[in-house]
Design a protein around this motif. Structure first.
Motif, PDB file in Angstrom:
ATOM      1  N   LEU A  64       0.646  -1.382  -0.021  1.00 35.60           N
ATOM      2  CA  LEU A  64      -0.121   0.003   0.095  1.00 35.60           C
ATOM      3  C   LEU A  64       0.642   1.213   0.063  1.00 35.60           C
ATOM      4  CD1 LEU A  64      -2.817   1.037  -0.098  1.00 35.60           C
ATOM      5  CD2 LEU A  64      -3.013   0.793   2.640  1.00 35.60           C
ATOM      6  N   ASN A  65       1.825   1.432   0.456  1.00 34.38           N
ATOM      7  CA  ASN A  65       2.675   2.580   0.584  1.00 34.38           C
ATOM      8  C   ASN A  65       3.136   2.987  -0.615  1.00 34.38           C
ATOM      9  OD1 ASN A  65       5.929   2.542   0.215  1.00 34.38           O
ATOM     10  ND2 ASN A  65       5.399   0.527   0.859  1.00 34.38           N
ATOM     11  N   LYS A  66       3.480   4.470  -0.616  1.00 32.97           N
ATOM     12  CA  LYS A  66       3.696   5.297  -1.767  1.00 32.97           C
ATOM     13  C   LYS A  66       4.897   6.384  -1.331  1.00 32.97           C
ATOM     14  CE  LYS A  66      -0.493   6.153  -1.118  1.00 32.97           C
ATOM     15  NZ  LYS A  66      -1.065   4.893  -0.713  1.00 32.97           N
ATOM     16  N   ASP A  67       5.984   5.539  -0.731  1.00 33.87           N
ATOM     17  CA  ASP A  67       6.993   6.167  -0.039  1.00 33.87           C
ATOM     18  C   ASP A  67       8.166   6.954  -0.806  1.00 33.87           C
ATOM     19  OD1 ASP A  67       6.052   5.686   2.750  1.00 33.87           O
ATOM     20  OD2 ASP A  67       6.994   3.714   2.811  1.00 33.87           O
ATOM     21  N   ASN A  68       8.458   5.983  -1.902  1.00 34.59           N
ATOM     22  CA  ASN A  68       9.822   6.552  -2.418  1.00 34.59           C
ATOM     23  C   ASN A  68       9.610   7.018  -3.954  1.00 34.59           C
ATOM     24  OD1 ASN A  68      10.876   3.664  -0.708  1.00 34.59           O
ATOM     25  ND2 ASN A  68      11.338   5.579  -0.084  1.00 34.59           N
ATOM     26  N   GLY A  69      10.435   7.894  -4.273  1.00 39.13           N
ATOM     27  CA  GLY A  69      10.564   8.544  -5.580  1.00 39.13           C
ATOM     28  C   GLY A  69      11.081  10.016  -5.448  1.00 39.13           C
ATOM     29  N   THR A  70      11.298  10.586  -6.285  1.00 38.14           N
ATOM     30  CA  THR A  70      11.938  12.108  -6.477  1.00 38.14           C
ATOM     31  C   THR A  70      11.004  13.175  -6.156  1.00 38.14           C
ATOM     32  OG1 THR A  70      13.789  11.021  -7.999  1.00 38.14           O
ATOM     33  CG2 THR A  70      13.550  13.612  -7.607  1.00 38.14           C
ATOM     34  N   VAL A  71      11.325  13.939  -5.197  1.00 34.72           N
ATOM     35  CA  VAL A  71      10.213  15.129  -4.874  1.00 34.72           C
ATOM     36  C   VAL A  71      11.187  16.498  -4.985  1.00 34.72           C
ATOM     37  CG1 VAL A  71       8.800  16.120  -3.139  1.00 34.72           C
ATOM     38  CG2 VAL A  71       9.232  13.651  -3.326  1.00 34.72           C
ATOM     39  N   ASP A  72      10.506  17.436  -5.815  1.00 35.92           N
ATOM     40  CA  ASP A  72      11.168  18.654  -6.112  1.00 35.92           C
ATOM     41  C   ASP A  72      11.059  19.451  -4.591  1.00 35.92           C
ATOM     42  OD1 ASP A  72      11.767  21.503  -6.519  1.00 35.92           O
ATOM     43  OD2 ASP A  72      11.988  20.877  -8.710  1.00 35.92           O
TER      44      ASP A  72
END
Length: 362
Positions: free
Chosen positions: A247-255
């Motif tokens: 379910l998690n949406k923890d990781n990726g690149t955030v400006d």
């Protein structure tokens, strides 16, 4: 022997639940820091008016370089506490191993935990001022970074920011760890590995951190079950349940300036625009909680004292920037002056009108 013992001890240390990242590496990209900066850091060299944190102060709240910052503190000292990260409130309609009531209790435990951190921050802010309502230099100094340990850190600004940052951590995790803002994968059937998404906006009324009542929890709201071997399908205590891994949406690149996102890496985050939904929700919620915190300071200490506290928390040089009359004080003085002038004008008008009436009667 020492090395062997050290390795053995490390193997027994519980691993933290994956969350919006606090480090750069291991799949994380300092997501908590970047979300917090996008929400509350002042742009460029702009001075704060209370709605954003100037650079050095933003570093203490969001983190920088190798420092976790206040928002990352739960990943140092509360890694195994699900209430600090809004985990273990999983539910799915129809023959699920847990009842709706059990899931709701897990979620409300998170809300209560975050409310406690929020109240701590309000209480600790009192130390920013002395008995004469003046800022205390030693309490607001940022000559060295804040130490994220209340036992050794004595500066009121650092202690206040830490407590508030811990509240923000869980509030941000709520959007990653729950299905509040996301959508389901329409290419697969609903189930524990593909729970429904609610697609709801932020801020969430569930995260009423100033309140004391029981917030309403949507019937289909779920977070993920977490164990050390976090995976899909669930194992051990999470067998047959909606898991954190699914379910998690923890990781990726955030400006950190705009809050824009790219390259989500978790399965749920890669469905549609779910990672963007989680990040956007966390940014909106972070701004909302700062507004709520300022309102809580005003309610607890009055507008004038709260204005000084807010200035001290957001400014890098509060002794110079905040000792002058705060914006609130200036507004109050101007307002009082205008009211006085209006009253005087009304009095003159009434006197003249009465004189005219008397002259007409004479």
């Amino acid at each position: 022997m020492v090395a062997v013992l050290l390795v053995s001890c490390l193997l027994w240390v519980p691993a933290p639940a994956t969350a919006f990242g606090t480090i750069e590496g291991g799949g994380q990209h300092r997501e908590h820091e970047r979300i917090t900066r996008a929400a509350l850091a002042c742009h460029a060299s702009a001075a704060s008016s209370g709605d954003c944190f100037e650079p050095k102060s933003a570093d203490q709240l969001a983190g920088h370089r190798k420092s976790f910052g206040a928002v990352g503190a739960p990943d140092l000292t509360e890694v195994s506490d699900p209430s600090a990260h809004c985990d273990d409130a999983d539910y799915l309609d129809g023959g699920y191993p847990r009842t709706r009531a059990q899931a709701t209790r897990g979620l409300l435990a998170c809300v209560d935990h975050l409310r406690g951190r929020f109240r701590e921050a309000v209480e600790r802010a009192a130390g920013l001022l002395d008995d004469g309502d003046a800022l205390v230099g030693a309490e607001v100094d940022l000559g060295i970074d804040c130490v994220l340990d209340a036992g050794s850190e004595q500066r009121a600004k650092c202690r206040t920011v830490e407590a508030f940052g811990r509240a923000l951590h869980g509030a941000q995790d709520f959007y990653s760890h729950s299905n509040w803002a996301d959508v389901t994968d329409l290419s697969r059937p609903l189930g524990a590995d593909n729970p429904p998404g609610l697609g709801l906006p932020a801020p969430s009324p569930v995260l009423d951190l100033r309140g004391t009542g029981t917030p309403a929890v949507p019937a289909a709201l779920s977070t993920g079950c977490f164990v050390l071997r976090d995976r899909v399908p669930g194992v051990e205590a999470c067998t047959g349940r909606v898991t954190h891994a699914g379910l998690n949406k923890d990781n990726g690149t955030v400006d950190p300036s705009t809050g824009g996102v790219t390259a989500p890496t978790t399965p749920r985050g890669s469905v549609a625009d779910n990672f963007a939904r989680a990040v956007t929700g966390a940014i909106v919620e972070t701004r909302h909680q700062w507004q709520e915190f300022r309102a809580a300071l005003q309610a607890a200490y009055g507008r004038t004292r709260a204005s000084l506290m807010i200035c001290a928390l957001t400014h890098d040089d509060p002794l110079n920037d905040c000792r002058r009359h705060s914006t609130v004080t200036v507004v109050l003085v101007i307002s009082a002056g205008l009211i006085g002038l209006a009253g005087a004008g009304l009095l003159v008008f009434r006197i003249r009108r009465r004189r005219g009436w008397l002259m007409r009667r004479g």
